[in-house]
Structure formats: C-alpha cells, structure tokens
Design a protein around this motif. Structure first.
Motif, mmCIF file in Angstrom:
data_model
loop_
_atom_site.group_PDB
_atom_site.id
_atom_site.type_symbol
_atom_site.label_atom_id
_atom_site.label_comp_id
_atom_site.label_asym_id
_atom_site.label_seq_id
_atom_site.Cartn_x
_atom_site.Cartn_y
_atom_site.Cartn_z
ATOM 1 N N LEU A 1 46.518 41.840 42.855
ATOM 2 C CA LEU A 1 45.220 41.205 42.671
ATOM 3 C C LEU A 1 44.896 41.074 41.191
ATOM 4 C CD1 LEU A 1 43.300 40.455 44.951
ATOM 5 C CD2 LEU A 1 42.002 42.493 44.454
ATOM 6 N N ARG A 2 45.069 42.185 40.480
ATOM 7 C CA ARG A 2 44.739 42.177 39.063
ATOM 8 C C ARG A 2 45.672 41.247 38.305
ATOM 9 N NH1 ARG A 2 44.833 47.793 37.182
ATOM 10 N NH2 ARG A 2 44.253 48.161 39.344
ATOM 11 N N ALA A 3 46.934 41.243 38.708
ATOM 12 C CA ALA A 3 47.903 40.382 38.039
ATOM 13 C C ALA A 3 47.532 38.915 38.239
ATOM 14 C CB ALA A 3 49.302 40.651 38.581
ATOM 15 N N VAL A 4 47.151 38.576 39.473
ATOM 16 C CA VAL A 4 46.802 37.186 39.775
ATOM 17 C C VAL A 4 45.541 36.780 39.025
ATOM 18 C CG1 VAL A 4 46.058 35.626 41.597
ATOM 19 C CG2 VAL A 4 47.951 37.197 41.996
ATOM 20 N N GLY A 5 44.564 37.701 38.988
ATOM 21 C CA GLY A 5 43.319 37.398 38.299
ATOM 22 C C GLY A 5 43.513 37.316 36.795
ATOM 23 N N GLY A 6 44.438 38.129 36.275
ATOM 24 C CA GLY A 6 44.644 38.165 34.832
ATOM 25 C C GLY A 6 45.405 36.954 34.323
ATOM 26 N N ASN A 7 46.524 36.691 34.934
ATOM 27 C CA ASN A 7 47.339 35.571 34.468
ATOM 28 C C ASN A 7 48.163 35.054 35.635
ATOM 29 O OD1 ASN A 7 49.105 33.799 33.316
ATOM 30 N ND2 ASN A 7 49.591 35.091 31.558
ATOM 31 N N ARG A 8 47.645 34.013 36.241
ATOM 32 C CA ARG A 8 48.244 33.562 37.486
ATOM 33 C C ARG A 8 49.674 33.049 37.324
ATOM 34 N NH1 ARG A 8 45.625 29.685 41.957
ATOM 35 N NH2 ARG A 8 47.503 29.635 43.205
ATOM 36 N N PRO A 9 49.959 32.216 36.316
ATOM 37 C CA PRO A 9 51.352 31.754 36.176
ATOM 38 C C PRO A 9 52.325 32.912 35.975
ATOM 39 C CG PRO A 9 49.884 30.469 34.802
ATOM 40 C CD PRO A 9 49.064 31.578 35.345
ATOM 41 N N ALA A 10 51.902 33.896 35.148
ATOM 42 C CA ALA A 10 52.778 35.036 34.901
ATOM 43 C C ALA A 10 53.001 35.823 36.184
ATOM 44 C CB ALA A 10 52.167 35.946 33.833
ATOM 45 N N ALA A 11 51.917 35.990 36.964
ATOM 46 C CA ALA A 11 52.042 36.725 38.220
ATOM 47 C C ALA A 11 52.989 36.007 39.164
ATOM 48 C CB ALA A 11 50.665 36.889 38.864
ATOM 49 N N ALA A 12 52.852 34.684 39.226
ATOM 50 C CA ALA A 12 53.724 33.913 40.106
ATOM 51 C C ALA A 12 55.170 34.019 39.637
ATOM 52 C CB ALA A 12 53.276 32.455 40.136
ATOM 53 N N ALA A 13 55.356 33.990 38.304
ATOM 54 C CA ALA A 13 56.717 34.090 37.755
ATOM 55 C C ALA A 13 57.322 35.454 38.078
ATOM 56 C CB ALA A 13 56.688 33.870 36.248
ATOM 57 N N ALA A 14 56.472 36.479 38.167
ATOM 58 C CA ALA A 14 56.963 37.813 38.482
ATOM 59 C C ALA A 14 57.207 37.983 39.978
ATOM 60 C CB ALA A 14 55.966 38.871 37.998
ATOM 61 N N GLY A 15 57.036 36.915 40.739
ATOM 62 C CA GLY A 15 57.363 36.971 42.155
ATOM 63 C C GLY A 15 56.219 37.413 43.044
ATOM 64 N N GLU B 1 49.077 32.752 45.592
ATOM 65 C CA GLU B 1 48.133 32.046 46.450
ATOM 66 C C GLU B 1 47.695 32.934 47.609
ATOM 67 O OE1 GLU B 1 48.667 27.766 48.346
ATOM 68 O OE2 GLU B 1 48.404 27.854 46.186
ATOM 69 N N ARG B 2 48.676 33.630 48.201
ATOM 70 C CA ARG B 2 48.346 34.442 49.362
ATOM 71 C C ARG B 2 47.429 35.608 48.956
ATOM 72 N NH1 ARG B 2 53.216 36.765 52.265
ATOM 73 N NH2 ARG B 2 54.220 34.902 51.438
ATOM 74 N N VAL B 3 47.692 36.198 47.806
ATOM 75 C CA VAL B 3 46.852 37.300 47.327
ATOM 76 C C VAL B 3 45.416 36.824 47.128
ATOM 77 C CG1 VAL B 3 46.442 38.830 45.372
ATOM 78 C CG2 VAL B 3 48.743 38.577 46.290
ATOM 79 N N LEU B 4 45.295 35.656 46.505
ATOM 80 C CA LEU B 4 43.965 35.101 46.249
ATOM 81 C C LEU B 4 43.230 34.859 47.570
ATOM 82 C CD1 LEU B 4 41.997 33.791 44.124
ATOM 83 C CD2 LEU B 4 43.040 31.633 44.737
ATOM 84 N N ILE B 5 43.930 34.241 48.518
ATOM 85 C CA ILE B 5 43.305 33.928 49.810
ATOM 86 C C ILE B 5 42.812 35.203 50.490
ATOM 87 C CG2 ILE B 5 43.746 33.060 52.140
ATOM 88 C CD1 ILE B 5 45.672 31.058 50.916
ATOM 89 N N LYS B 6 43.660 36.225 50.492
ATOM 90 C CA LYS B 6 43.280 37.478 51.147
ATOM 91 C C LYS B 6 42.038 38.076 50.499
ATOM 92 C CE LYS B 6 47.761 39.130 52.740
ATOM 93 N NZ LYS B 6 48.841 40.043 52.331
ATOM 94 N N ALA B 7 42.043 38.123 49.166
ATOM 95 C CA ALA B 7 40.920 38.740 48.461
ATOM 96 C C ALA B 7 39.624 37.995 48.754
ATOM 97 C CB ALA B 7 41.198 38.757 46.961
ATOM 98 N N VAL B 8 39.697 36.661 48.744
ATOM 99 C CA VAL B 8 38.488 35.867 48.941
ATOM 100 C C VAL B 8 37.970 36.023 50.371
ATOM 101 C CG1 VAL B 8 37.582 33.526 49.012
ATOM 102 C CG2 VAL B 8 39.075 34.224 47.144
ATOM 103 N N LEU B 9 38.875 35.961 51.342
ATOM 104 C CA LEU B 9 38.447 36.094 52.732
ATOM 105 C C LEU B 9 37.864 37.482 52.979
ATOM 106 C CD1 LEU B 9 41.219 34.220 54.739
ATOM 107 C CD2 LEU B 9 38.941 33.432 54.093
ATOM 108 N N LEU B 10 38.492 38.489 52.396
ATOM 109 C CA LEU B 10 37.990 39.855 52.552
ATOM 110 C C LEU B 10 36.572 39.967 51.994
ATOM 111 C CD1 LEU B 10 38.445 42.823 53.253
ATOM 112 C CD2 LEU B 10 39.418 43.151 50.984
#
Lengths: 354, 303
Positions: free
Chosen positions: A226-240, A244-253
């Motif tokens: 969550l923190r990785a996605v919020g901090g720097n999304r391209p970097a988080a995606a590059a790290a595997g 998108e799924r993390v963001l969706i889960k957090a928002v729905l929660l």
C-alpha cells in the motif's frame, strides 16, 4: 546495510514524531483560537470550554451520543486514511455513509425475518453500499485517469439528493410530516454493551477495526504494498507489486468502512435516516485522518472531535456561545498543521541547499 | 405555459445560474493556473454573509457587493499563502478552509442574531436611469446587475484566456508550471493572482446568491453550490463559453426542481437536483479528464 536500515528507521521515527507533535501543536493552537472566539462572543472562555467538555459526558444520553459520534467519526477517518496511503484521496466518505445508512434502512423496511438475520443483512448491506458508492469514482480513476477528488465530491452530492428523494418518496415514514424513514423497531436496534451501559456495540467494532487497520498498514505485506503504491506507483509496479489491485482493495475497504459508519449510526443511534441525520461525519473523517496520520491517531483525534461535537451543544445551551464553533475547530487545526508541515519542509529544503 | 410562464422560468434560470457562473469562473481561473480551488465553496459562503452584512449595515446593496469582494480578497490571501507559496496540499487545504468558513460564518451569524441585527438585505437592482435611454435600459434592467456582470466576465475571460498573450502565459502555468518557470514566468505570482481572483469571484457568487436571490443568510446556505461550479468547469471542459452553458443547464435543473416542488406533482424534485452531479460524472466518463490543465492540483516548488 544494517546501518542504513537503522538510519531509515530513525528517520521514520523522527518524521512520525514530528507529525504527531505538529498535530498536537495545531490542536492546541486551535483550542486557543476557540478561547478567543468564545471571549469575543461575550462569554467566559473557561466556563464555556469546561461546559463543553463536561457536556460531552454529564448525562447518560450525552455519553452515548459522544461515543456514537466517536464510532462514526473514527470509521469515517479510516475510510479516508487507508485509501490515502495508497494514493487515493477519498473525499466521498459522506456519500458512502449516507448510502450505507440508506441501504440498511431498505433492509430493515423490506426484509422480514428473524431479528438477528435482518440485522446481519442490514449490516452487510451498509458495508456493500459504501463500497458500491465509491465504485464509479474508482472506475473513472482507473479507466479514465479522472481525479477522484472531484468525482467523489460529485457522488457525495448526488448521493445526498438520492437519499432525500428516497426519504421523501418510497422510504418515507407515512406518519411523518418531514423526510424520514420509519423508526427502527426496538427489536432490530443495535443494543449497548454491556447491556444498559449506554456504550454502543459499534464502539468495540470501531476500536477493533482501528487496531486491525494499524496492524494491516504496519505489519503486513499488504500494508507495505500500500505504502509503495501510494509513494511511487511506477516504481511499485516495476518491483512487481500489483499496483492496481492494491489500490482497488484499499479504496473498497475504506469506502466499506464509511458505509459501516452509516449503518451503525442508523441501527444504533439515530434509528432513522432523515433530513440532516448524518451531520457531517463523513466529511469530518478527512481532518481526522489528516491530523491522526495513523489508525490509532484517527481513534484519538476522532474521540476529541466527538467530544467537541456533543459538548458544543451543551455549551450553546449553557452559555449561549454558538455550537458552530466546532466547525471552525474541525478545519482550523488542519490548516495550521498543513502550514506548519509545509513550512518545515521549506525550511529543511533551504537548509539542504545551503 | 404561456409566454409569461416562460419569461418567469428564464429569469429563474438566470437567477439560479448567476452564483454558479461566478463560482465556476473562480474555479476555472485557478485550474487554468494549476490550482484546484476546492475552497471556492468557503469563499462563496463567506461572500454571502459579507454581502448581507454590508448591505444591511449601510442600507445599500452595492456596499454589500464591495464587502463580498474584500472578503474574497482575504480568503484569496489565505489560500494563496497556503497553496501557492508554502505550498501545502491544495485539496486538504481547500476542504479545511471550507470547514473553517462554515464555522466562522455560522458563528458570526448567531452572534448577530443574538444582538438583534436583522439580516434582511435589500436586493440589488438597477436604479431608474431616466432620460432618453430609459426605454432601452428598462428592458435591460429586467436582468439583474450581477447577472450582467457574470455574463460579461464570461466573455472577458474567454477572450483573455484564448486570444491574448497573457492568457496564453496564464494557461501555460496550468499546463506545465516547470516549463513556464523555465521560460521566466513567475509561476507563484500567476497562481496567487488566480487564487485572489478566483476567491473574489467565489465571494461574488455568494453575493449573487444573497443580494440577487435569497435576501438573507442562513447556516451553510451555499449548500454545495461552489461544488456545482466546480462540476460546471469539468462539464464545460475548462472553457468559459461552455462553462456558461453548463451553469445555465444546472441552473435550469434547480429552477425546475423548485417548480416541481411548488406544483407538488410529478417526479420528486430531488431527482432534478441530482442533475448537475450526474451529468458531470457522465461527462467525465464519456470524455475523460484529458482536456484539463495538466498541472492542476500539483504544488510547484522552485529549484
């Protein structure tokens, strides 16, 4: 390596501590401002403010009201905080809360079964309604790149109008002259726990959820993602990390929690979805999340705001100082907090470049 | 539904649209300079109270307009300091600013009520012009002064933004603050000017609401109209001419809702009031946000 990690941890501790200090200073300064306002209003500040704090606890009714508001504000705060960590600013808590209450009301009105079953269904409905309400802004963000700030605000107002249309239309209490749903039958109400204590059951759930959210954000892989996605999304995606799924889960929660806040208030405190029933709980979640900074902080600041909300009414009754002062107190500390934080960052930058 | 009904209805639409036009222009000016002006709702509310106060205390509604402008300037100073210079988060600042504004206005309103200050403002209208102009001015005067002002401002801002040099520079700050800075533009100065102007426009929207429509103040009376202005900007694709159209459409929704309420029949009026928001969401869904200024909402730090 180990040294670097220690440094990292230290830095994190320092920034957490700084932000807690800043939040404390902002709240104190705002109290001071309130003091001045009360003085301007022609009342004795000490008398008025003690009336406010005492008023939040002095009677059974006041205590129950304070604790119920605490539940709603805490859940609304978490509804902002969790998505915020993933980089989604959920301004739609109010609409999600309204829809949560409305969905629970629909279940209570139309679903006829054993009380326990109806209540479980109503709680499930409010959680679901909250999540559904954020669906469109979430889709527009992911599919269209639309800023969730504006879309959730739009959904807030649309939801409010929809709620009004329902409570003055199909869901209106036939015996009422104003817009409201019928009152929840006493068999279907959330009771206090221990029985007769006036402590709403929702409070235990809210505290549990706040602690759970603390654990989720700080000690799980999901929290890290969550923190990785919020901090720097391209970097988080590059790290595997499946960003998108993390963001969706957090928002729905988050939105589900706002819906739950609506359900709890309807089933446990107001017993009606009516004009103005929800006050501004969903909106107040935003300053609470910003000042709290963490789930436990949300719990703490939420308590303060709940005390002020209930206490201000007794202050108005006793001293004539307008209860509207509370709105000021909800906004002012955030402004001070943001200004101090940004000012510090600026100074830090200036020091760095020297 | 004869001619009179239509004339009445059109005037009602204009009356409802005027506050929206001011607010929308206030949001537009800021967005084009890269600032998301969520605080417009708060500026509007403060302007509404200031306008009533100014008008009541002096007895002249034009002083109310002046008071609203001064209030808007003060709001703009706060917002510019916060979101342009520091810079703090624009959205969080805006939301907090709105809360503070609800608090201060309701607080002051109660204090005034307690002190027995009546808050019925005289409404703002054209005085008799006299002379040979009278036949023309009488016709023009059917439309209230602030509505004229709003429409004129739409035309002016359209021309300024899209047909002049300064307008191009203004928009460039909203598209890419960094590039504008590299080209030697004072990004912070443009953004501050936008916030000052935007907040004054928001406050004028509040004045149009009180002096041009409901002649008094009540708690939180703007009821999210600032956000409808915001919606109009998105629906109108960040162009003053289309934004004017959007405001008229939303104003028509509001006017229809009142009429439906008065007639007491047909569709629940709240469905009409959902119109602005649903239309805006639909517009965002269909065309996306691609046409918005790219740097809107992003803080700019030099260096």
């Amino acid at each position: 390596m180990r040294l670097a990690r220690a440094g990292d941890r230290l830095r994190r501790l320092v920034t957490t501590r700084t932000s807690i200090t800043l939040a404390g200073v902002s709240l104190l300064l705002s109290l001071l401002a309130m003091w001045v306002c009360v003085y301007v209003a022609g009342a004795d500040p000490y008398h008025a403010l003690t009336a406010m704090f005492r008023g939040a606890f002095q009677s059974r009714w006041a205590l129950t009201s304070t604790l119920s508001e605490w539940v709603a504000i805490t859940l609304s705060g978490l509804a902002v905080l969790i998505p915020y960590r993933a980089g989604f600013f959920n301004v739609g808590g109010q609409g999600q809360l309204e829809m949560g209450g409305l969905a629970a009301a629909v279940v209570i009105i139309y679903f006829d079964a054993a009380p326990a079953l109806v209540m479980a269904a109503a709680l499930a409905a409010c959680v679901l309604a909250g999540a559904v309400t954020v669906g469109l802004p979430l889709l527009l963000r992911l599919g269209r790149g639309a800023s969730e700030v504006t879309t959730t605000i739009m959904v807030n107002f649309a939801a409010l109008r929809l709620m009004y249309a329902m409570i003055t239309g199909p869901l209106q209490d036939p015996g009422a002259w104003y817009g409201t749903t019928p009152i929840v039958p006493s068999a279907l109400r959330l009771q206090s726990f221990p029985a007769g204590s006036g402590i709403p059951v929702g409070l235990f759930v809210a505290v549990g959820l706040a602690v759970g959210a603390w654990w989720l954000l700080n000690s799980t892989v999901f929290g890290l993602h969550l923190r990785a996605v919020g901090g720097n999304r391209p970097a988080a995606a590059a790290a595997g990390i499946p960003a998108e799924r993390v963001l969706i889960k957090a928002v729905l929660l988050g939105a589900a929690l706002a819906g739950l806040a609506g359900g709890f208030q309807y089933l446990g405190h107001t017993f009606r979805v009516a004009e103005g029933w929800s006050k501004t709980w969903g909106l107040v979640g935003i300053p609470v999340a910003l000042l709290g900074g963490s789930p436990l902080g949300v719990l703490l600041v939420g308590f303060l705001f709940a005390v002020l909300e209930t206490g201000s009414r007794s202050m108005q009754a006793l001293t004539g100082v307008p209860a509207a002062l509370v709105f000021m107190f909800q906004g002012l500390p955030v402004i001070i907090y943001l200004a101090l934080g940004a000012g510090l960052r600026r100074m830090g930058k200036a020091a760095d470049s020297k | 539904m004869d001619a009179n009904w239509w004339l009445d209805f059109l005037l009602a639409v204009l009356r409802a649209a005027t506050p929206l036009i001011f607010c929308a222009l206030g949001v537009l000016a800021c967005e084009r300079a890269g600032i998301l002006n969520i605080g417009v709702e708060g500026s509007m509310l403060a302007g509404a109270l200031a306008a009533v106060l100014g008008a009541v205390l002096t007895g002249d509604p034009w002083f109310g307009v002046g008071a609203a402008i001064v209030t808007g300037l003060m709001a703009g100073l706060v917002l510019a300091g916060m979101t342009a210079y520091l810079p703090a988060d624009q959205i969080a600042t805006g939301i907090a600013f709105n809360l503070v504004s609800i608090g201060i206005t309701s607080f002051v309103y109660r204090l005034l009520l307690d002190r027995g200050v009546g808050l019925m403002a005289p409404s703002l209208n054209w005085g008799p012009a006299g002379g040979w102009l009278e036949p023309i001015t009488a016709r023009l005067a059917v439309i209230p002064p602030l509505t004229w002002l709003a429409v004129i401002l739409v035309v002016v801002s359209q021309v300024l933004l899209f047909s002049t040099g300064p307008g191009l520079l203004w928009r460039s700050v909203g598209e890419s603050a960094r590039a504008a800075h590299a080209a030697g533009l004072g990004v912070l100065r443009v953004r501050s000017a936008a916030l000052l102007g935007g907040s004054v426009l928001g406050a004028l929207g509040g004045a149009a609401l009180t002096l041009g429509w409901v002649p008094t103040f009540v708690d939180n009376m703007t009821m999210g109209r600032g956000f409808i202005g915001l919606a109009a900007v998105y629906f109108g694709r960040w162009r003053p001419d289309l934004v004017l159209f959007a405001c008229l459409l939303f104003g028509a929704g509001e006017a229809l809702a009142f009429r439906a309420q008065a007639a007491g029949a047909g569709l629940n009026p709240y469905y009409y009031l959902m119109l602005p928001y649903v239309l805006t969401l639909a517009a965002v869904a269909v065309v996306g946000m691609a046409m918005g200024p790219r740097d809107a909402g992003k803080p700019f730090v030099r260096g």
